[in-house]
Design a protein around this motif. Sequence first.
Motif, mmCIF file in Angstrom:
data_model
loop_
_atom_site.group_PDB
_atom_site.id
_atom_site.type_symbol
_atom_site.label_atom_id
_atom_site.label_comp_id
_atom_site.label_asym_id
_atom_site.label_seq_id
_atom_site.Cartn_x
_atom_site.Cartn_y
_atom_site.Cartn_z
ATOM 1 N N SER A 273 2.895 -11.584 -11.097
ATOM 2 C CA SER A 273 4.237 -11.322 -10.574
ATOM 3 C C SER A 273 4.337 -9.928 -9.980
ATOM 4 C CB SER A 273 5.264 -11.493 -11.699
ATOM 5 O OG SER A 273 6.562 -11.188 -11.237
ATOM 6 N N LEU A 274 3.747 -8.935 -10.659
ATOM 7 C CA LEU A 274 3.767 -7.561 -10.146
ATOM 8 C C LEU A 274 2.999 -7.460 -8.834
ATOM 9 C CD1 LEU A 274 4.534 -4.593 -10.618
ATOM 10 C CD2 LEU A 274 2.399 -4.326 -11.905
ATOM 11 N N PHE A 275 1.862 -8.180 -8.761
ATOM 12 C CA PHE A 275 1.046 -8.153 -7.537
ATOM 13 C C PHE A 275 1.840 -8.673 -6.352
ATOM 14 C CE2 PHE A 275 -1.712 -10.574 -4.650
ATOM 15 C CZ PHE A 275 -2.539 -9.560 -4.191
ATOM 16 N N TRP A 276 2.497 -9.822 -6.508
ATOM 17 C CA TRP A 276 3.244 -10.402 -5.402
ATOM 18 C C TRP A 276 4.493 -9.592 -5.084
ATOM 19 C CZ3 TRP A 276 0.984 -13.321 -2.165
ATOM 20 C CH2 TRP A 276 -0.041 -14.176 -2.557
ATOM 21 N N THR A 277 5.016 -8.905 -6.090
ATOM 22 C CA THR A 277 6.157 -8.026 -5.826
ATOM 23 C C THR A 277 5.760 -6.894 -4.887
ATOM 24 O OG1 THR A 277 7.157 -8.514 -7.972
ATOM 25 C CG2 THR A 277 7.866 -6.497 -6.865
ATOM 26 N N ALA B 198 5.188 -8.130 -1.377
ATOM 27 C CA ALA B 198 6.459 -8.301 -0.671
ATOM 28 C C ALA B 198 7.027 -6.967 -0.213
ATOM 29 C CB ALA B 198 7.457 -9.026 -1.587
ATOM 30 N N LEU B 199 6.958 -5.947 -1.103
ATOM 31 C CA LEU B 199 7.461 -4.622 -0.731
ATOM 32 C C LEU B 199 6.646 -4.028 0.420
ATOM 33 C CD1 LEU B 199 8.235 -3.022 -4.223
ATOM 34 C CD2 LEU B 199 9.886 -3.704 -2.470
ATOM 35 N N TRP C 259 7.309 -4.143 8.153
ATOM 36 C CA TRP C 259 8.285 -4.702 9.085
ATOM 37 C C TRP C 259 9.364 -3.675 9.439
ATOM 38 C CZ3 TRP C 259 13.574 -5.644 8.344
ATOM 39 C CH2 TRP C 259 14.182 -6.368 9.366
ATOM 40 N N ALA C 260 9.834 -2.921 8.445
ATOM 41 C CA ALA C 260 10.913 -1.963 8.674
ATOM 42 C C ALA C 260 10.462 -0.797 9.544
ATOM 43 C CB ALA C 260 11.449 -1.449 7.338
ATOM 44 N N TYR C 261 9.225 -0.346 9.352
ATOM 45 C CA TYR C 261 8.753 0.842 10.066
ATOM 46 C C TYR C 261 7.861 0.508 11.258
ATOM 47 C CZ TYR C 261 10.655 4.197 6.762
ATOM 48 O OH TYR C 261 11.509 4.973 6.009
ATOM 49 N N LEU C 262 7.776 -0.753 11.634
ATOM 50 C CA LEU C 262 6.960 -1.112 12.796
ATOM 51 C C LEU C 262 7.466 -0.457 14.083
ATOM 52 C CD1 LEU C 262 4.472 -2.790 13.457
ATOM 53 C CD2 LEU C 262 5.975 -4.717 13.988
ATOM 54 N N PRO C 263 8.788 -0.427 14.366
ATOM 55 C CA PRO C 263 9.250 0.302 15.568
ATOM 56 C C PRO C 263 8.945 1.793 15.500
ATOM 57 C CG PRO C 263 10.961 -1.173 14.744
ATOM 58 C CD PRO C 263 9.906 -1.112 13.684
#
Length: 286
Positions: free
Chosen positions: A8-12, A15-16, A22-26
């Motif tokens: 669960s921690l790995f997939w968390t 995801a982060l 995605w947020a910092y791609l621009p």
Amino acid sequence: MQSNARTSLFWTWIALGTMLIWAYLPTMANLFDEWMHVPQYSHGFLVPVFSAYLLMQRKETHFGMGQSMPWIAFPVMLVALVCRVISGWIAFPWLDGFSLLVFLTGASLLYGGMKFLRYTWPAIAFLFFMIPLPHRVEVMTGSTLQTLATHSSTFFLQVLGQPALSEGNTILVQEHKLEVANACSGLRMMMTFAAFCFAAVLLIDRTRLEKALILASCIPIAMITNVFRIVGTGMAYLYLGPTSGISETIHDLYGWLMMPIGLGLLMFELWILRNLLLTPTPRKTR
């Protein structure tokens, strides 16, 4: 149960990490464009690579995984979000790039607390050199360096016996005019050597005084190499003529030589500090 918690921690974190990209791609696209088209920031391509190298080098001195500190990490990440909002509101790209460093700091605190942050902070701090300076700071710094380069080069041309005079950012030598353009201000070398000096401080095992001197030396090293280029170009124009293809080749050659000369000066400084500042040996007691 423990295996399920780790999964669960790995997939968390996956995801982060995906959300972060995605947020910092621009932001990264804008930085990449600056690295491609602005000469003084062309070293930006190497900054993330060297940051990853710092993380690998510090594995031997790993501080260990501490306890997650979400009560500190989430406010730090919130600061990064506020920086991004303000950056978009007032059109201040530098603040957007700086928010990435703030977010990575918060992520380190969330992942492993202060112990993990002590492990990652040099790599995060070095990423600062991939962010272009704010436009106003860049213009003011470049203008100051341009003026200093003009007057210093005029002085050394006079020392070499040439009747040189400075007029604004132009050096008058006999009937020739040597323009010290913005590209010749030395800002590019200063930014590059600031990154080099900071990298040297992170890698070498020296006293705080030595590290402070190394950091402070990036400005004089950049100025010396830039003056060397301008004076060498001026002498080539005097003896070969400004319209000669050979003088243009020499101008470009001096530009290529600035980097090895600057690195040589940095190595020479490290040698002087190693031999000048000696560690006192303890006295033997009888």
